[in-house]
Scaffold this active site. Structure first.
Site, PDB file in Angstrom:
ATOM      1  N   CYS A 198       0.921  -1.084  -0.026  1.00 58.46           N
ATOM      2  CA  CYS A 198       0.072   0.023   0.023  1.00 58.46           C
ATOM      3  C   CYS A 198       1.037   1.236  -0.109  1.00 58.46           C
ATOM      4  CB  CYS A 198      -0.938   0.045   1.454  1.00 58.46           C
ATOM      5  SG  CYS A 198      -2.003   1.495   1.415  1.00 58.46           S
ATOM      6  N   CYS A 239      -7.262  -1.324   1.291  1.00 62.70           N
ATOM      7  CA  CYS A 239      -6.202  -1.655   2.310  1.00 62.70           C
ATOM      8  C   CYS A 239      -6.754  -1.908   3.637  1.00 62.70           C
ATOM      9  CB  CYS A 239      -5.294  -0.868   2.330  1.00 62.70           C
ATOM     10  SG  CYS A 239      -3.878  -1.109   3.466  1.00 62.70           S
ATOM     11  N   ARG A 256      -9.894 -11.696 -10.063  1.00 63.06           N
ATOM     12  CA  ARG A 256      -8.864 -10.711 -10.827  1.00 63.06           C
ATOM     13  C   ARG A 256      -9.019  -9.592  -9.673  1.00 63.06           C
ATOM     14  NH1 ARG A 256     -10.144  -6.696 -14.606  1.00 63.06           N
ATOM     15  NH2 ARG A 256     -12.340  -7.705 -14.773  1.00 63.06           N
ATOM     16  N   HIS A 296      -8.156   3.125  -0.982  1.00 61.04           N
ATOM     17  CA  HIS A 296      -8.779   2.267  -2.073  1.00 61.04           C
ATOM     18  C   HIS A 296      -7.957   1.794  -3.006  1.00 61.04           C
ATOM     19  CE1 HIS A 296     -11.357   1.847  -5.604  1.00 61.04           C
ATOM     20  NE2 HIS A 296     -10.845   2.574  -6.281  1.00 61.04           N
TER      21      HIS A 296
END
Length: 136
Positions: free
Chosen positions: A53, A102, A123, A108
Site C-alpha cells: 500500500c 487496504c 482478478r 482505495h
C-alpha cells in the site's frame, strides 16, 4: 470504522508527497478515483517482489500472483495474505462492483472481479497509484 492507521487528508497528502508517490495517489487512495487504463507504472511490471500500500506500506500482493489480464491495470489472483484486503460493495457509476481497500489504512486500491485464473478465479484489478513495489 477505526483502522490501525488513520490520518487527516492533509496528513495523507503530506505523507504521499514525501514518499514521491504518483500525482494521482491521493485522489485514487483517499477519494476512490481510478487511473486511466494502460497508464499505470505497474501495469506491465514483471519483476519479482511484493506490492505494498502506497499509504501505509502494508504488503498486499506478491509478484507470483500477478498476471496479464489485458484490462489495462495491474491484476493479481490473490492477496499476499488473508485479511490484507477488505472488500466493500461499490454502487458508483451506475454499476455494482466489489471495491478493494487496504485493511490497514482504508486506502482505495481498485476492484475485484470473479473472472481471474485458478485457483481463486479472482482478478484483483488495482490502480498502480495505490501501490508501491519492493524488490524481492
Amino acid at each position: 470504522m477505526t483502522r490501525p492507521v488513520e490520518k487527516t487528508d492533509a496528513e495523507w497528502q503530506d505523507l504521499l508527497a514525501r514518499k514521491g508517490a504518483e500525482p494521482a495517489a491521493f485522489q485514487v487512495t483517499r477519494r476512490a478515483a481510478t487511473e486511466r487504463p494502460f497508464t499505470g507504472r505497474y501495469e506491465q511490471h514483471w519483476a519479482d517482489g511484493s506490492y505494498h500500500c502506497v499509504c501505509c506500506g502494508a504488503r498486499l500482493f506478491d509478484s507470483a500472483s500477478k498476471f496479464d489480464a489485458g484490462c489495462g491495470w495491474p491484476s493479481f489472483s490473490q492477496a499476499a495474505e488473508p485479511g490484507a484486503i477488505e472488500e466493500r460493495v461499490d454502487r458508483s457509476h451506475g454499476m455494482v462492483r466489489t471495491e478493494t481497500v487496504c485493511a490497514h489504512c482504508g486506502a482505495h486500491l481498485g476492484h475485484v472481479f470473479p473472472d481471474g485464473p485458478g485457483p481463486t478465479g479472482l482478478r484483483y484489478c488495482m490502480n498502480s497509484a495505490a501501490l508501491q513495489f519492493e524488490d524481492q
